[in-house]
Design an enzyme around this catalytic site. Structure first.
Site, short mmCIF file in Angstrom:
data_model
loop_
_atom_site.label_atom_id
_atom_site.label_comp_id
_atom_site.label_asym_id
_atom_site.label_seq_id
_atom_site.Cartn_x
_atom_site.Cartn_y
_atom_site.Cartn_z
N ASP A 14 0.86 -1.15 -0.08
CA ASP A 14 0.05 -0.11 0.10
C ASP A 14 0.77 1.19 0.06
O ASP A 14 2.06 1.13 0.67
CB ASP A 14 -0.95 0.15 1.25
CG ASP A 14 -1.91 -1.05 1.34
OD1 ASP A 14 -2.06 -1.74 0.34
OD2 ASP A 14 -2.45 -1.45 2.37
N1 URA Z 1 -1.31 -6.13 4.00
C1 URA Z 1 -1.65 -4.80 3.97
O1 URA Z 1 -2.65 -4.55 4.43
N2 URA Z 1 -0.96 -3.88 3.22
C2 URA Z 1 0.10 -3.86 2.68
O2 URA Z 1 0.62 -3.02 1.97
C3 URA Z 1 0.66 -5.31 2.56
C4 URA Z 1 0.21 -6.22 3.23
#
Ligand code: URA
Length: 235
Positions: free
Chosen positions: A101
């Site tokens: 993310d």
């Molecule tokens: N899980 C998440 O919620 N975000 C990420 O970036 C990676 C794994």
């Protein structure tokens, strides 16, 4: 491979820029001027562009400590991408293996090796990924059990069994490590949300045998060693 393809793949320019350069005499192969774009060259040949050697690299593997605030994409009209951070790579066709993310930090592999990426991302392979998270709320022994059993996160996701380690708790917050074997959208955040708490900081520490090099500051990167690449192929 054709000389113009060799130079284009090594990022010297577009196919037509490269062809023009070849015709203008910018290129030598094994010390001899090479004026034909269709000339065949191999990795054994010594190719120069305006006197600078152009070494052919077929596959490139880069470990990035992704900082928050950049997106895991190759290009974007508005946002800064992880590839905007990589300044001196050989290949121009790198892509991130999976996504973190925008606000997640940590280990991100960039490569142009589609086979390896496929192996690491395939849902069949269950490659382990370990995350460190700071959580708003107190994680409990019950959460460890629920995660271990395979938690129903919501109607669209029942997580595979995952290993939760509680590193630290106080009255209203926790630090955890979570090992998961899949990579669904917002997976860690959704799992933590499903047990009534919220991730406030997330960092990926490992992907299979590949461990984040903690000497890399956020935004810094380095090539993988050959042992690291071999380790990933053995997953
Ligand atoms: N899980 C998440 O919620 N975000 C990420 O970036 C990676 C794994």
């Amino acid at each position: 491979m054709r000389l113009d393809k060799y130079l284009t793949e090594m990022g010297i320019g577009s196919r037509s820029e490269v062809k023009q350069g070849i015709r203008k005499g910018f290129v030598k192969v094994n010390g001899m001027p090479a004026a034909r774009p269709e000339l065949k060259v191999t990795e054994e040949d010594e190719v120069t562009w305006k006197g600078t050697p152009v070494i052919f690299v077929e596959y490139e593997y880069i470990m990035l400590n992704k900082p928050a605030g950049v997106i895991s994409a190759t290009e974007d009209a508005r946002e800064r991408t992880v590839l905007d951070l990589i300044k001196n790579c050989s290949r121009k066709d790198l892509f991130p293996v999976g996504r973190l993310d925008k606000d997640t930090e940590g280990l991100l592999l960039l490569t142009n090796d589609g086979d390896l990426a496929h192996r690491l991302l395939s849902p069949k392979h269950h490659v382990s990924k370990i995350y460190y998270a700071k959580v708003d709320g107190v994680m409990t022994e019950r959460d460890i059990r629920l995660f271990k059993e395979g938690l129903k996160v919501d109607d669209s996701l029942t997580a595979l069994p995952a290993n939760l380690t509680i590193l630290k708790t106080d009255e209203n917050s926790s630090e955890i490590q979570l090992e998961i074997y899949e990579g669904k959208f917002h997976q860690v955040k959704r799992m933590v949300h499903a047990v009534g708490k919220e991730v406030v900081y997330l960092k990926r520490l490992s992907m299979g045998s590949l461990l984040l090099d903690e000497t890399l500051e956020p935004g810094a990167y380095r090539p993988l060693t050959s042992a690291e690449v071999e380790g990933l192929y053995a997953e």
